[in-house]
Write a protein that holds these residues in place. Sequence first.
Motif, mmCIF file in Angstrom:
data_model
loop_
_atom_site.group_PDB
_atom_site.id
_atom_site.type_symbol
_atom_site.label_atom_id
_atom_site.label_comp_id
_atom_site.label_asym_id
_atom_site.label_seq_id
_atom_site.Cartn_x
_atom_site.Cartn_y
_atom_site.Cartn_z
ATOM 1 N N ASN A 1 -9.346 20.818 -2.599
ATOM 2 C CA ASN A 1 -8.900 22.215 -2.670
ATOM 3 C C ASN A 1 -7.564 22.362 -3.394
ATOM 4 N N ASP A 2 -7.277 21.472 -4.322
ATOM 5 C CA ASP A 2 -6.048 21.525 -5.121
ATOM 6 C C ASP A 2 -4.785 21.587 -4.272
ATOM 7 N N LYS A 3 -4.779 20.855 -3.178
ATOM 8 C CA LYS A 3 -3.597 20.795 -2.322
ATOM 9 C C LYS A 3 -2.828 19.517 -2.649
ATOM 10 N N LEU A 4 -1.513 19.639 -2.792
ATOM 11 C CA LEU A 4 -0.685 18.498 -3.176
ATOM 12 C C LEU A 4 -0.518 17.507 -2.030
ATOM 13 N N TYR A 5 -0.418 16.230 -2.403
ATOM 14 C CA TYR A 5 0.032 15.217 -1.457
ATOM 15 C C TYR A 5 1.555 15.273 -1.497
ATOM 16 N N GLY A 6 2.171 15.739 -0.449
ATOM 17 C CA GLY A 6 3.618 15.901 -0.447
ATOM 18 C C GLY A 6 3.994 17.239 -1.063
ATOM 19 N N SER A 7 5.196 17.311 -1.590
ATOM 20 C CA SER A 7 5.649 18.552 -2.207
ATOM 21 C C SER A 7 6.575 18.226 -3.367
ATOM 22 N N VAL A 8 6.797 19.218 -4.200
ATOM 23 C CA VAL A 8 7.722 19.071 -5.323
ATOM 24 C C VAL A 8 9.118 19.373 -4.791
ATOM 25 N N THR A 9 10.017 18.416 -4.938
ATOM 26 C CA THR A 9 11.372 18.560 -4.417
ATOM 27 C C THR A 9 12.367 18.724 -5.562
ATOM 28 N N THR A 10 13.591 18.998 -5.196
ATOM 29 C CA THR A 10 14.637 19.134 -6.214
ATOM 30 C C THR A 10 14.865 17.808 -6.936
ATOM 31 N N ALA A 11 14.670 16.696 -6.232
ATOM 32 C CA ALA A 11 14.841 15.384 -6.870
ATOM 33 C C ALA A 11 13.792 15.177 -7.958
ATOM 34 N N ILE A 12 12.560 15.587 -7.704
ATOM 35 C CA ILE A 12 11.489 15.444 -8.695
ATOM 36 C C ILE A 12 11.774 16.335 -9.900
#
Length: 167
Positions: free
Chosen positions: A86-97
Amino acid sequence: MKIILRADVENLGRLGDVVTVKPGFGRNYLLPQGLGMLASQANLKAFELERKKLQARMDALRNAAADIAAKLEGLVLAIPMRVGENDKLYGSVTTAIIGDGLAAQGIEVDRRRILLDSAIRALGEYPVRVRLHADVTAEILVKVVSEDKVNDVAESAPAEEPEAAAE
């Protein structure tokens, strides 16, 4: 405790302001960091002599931030992430990324300067603000894409190049 600010301090004041702060904040943060000095008659006179140098330094920092903001404005940053069902991310996009993505494009920005309203946990496009200076803020567009789609695009692109070279 009355302090003369030697630099712009967020949520407190600007260069040259005389502010009243709690003693612990003044002793433990403002004074050791060089952001302020005790407000006395002697220090007020000394500060007025030093004010032009400090103002020039602050202007130089503001101009450098404006230059970086000009590079960032309108930038679209593609972040490839692993995606589950379902196009759900593993984890999340953080400021470090996001900071690493900007560094890969040759723009060094401290991750603490990147302002995310909430964690990015789904594919899509998200506007992200970058506060480079108290007066300078830039906005970039972060496009979160699936790693699979990035790999598919990367594999198809080299396949087209030899055909173009053969012609």
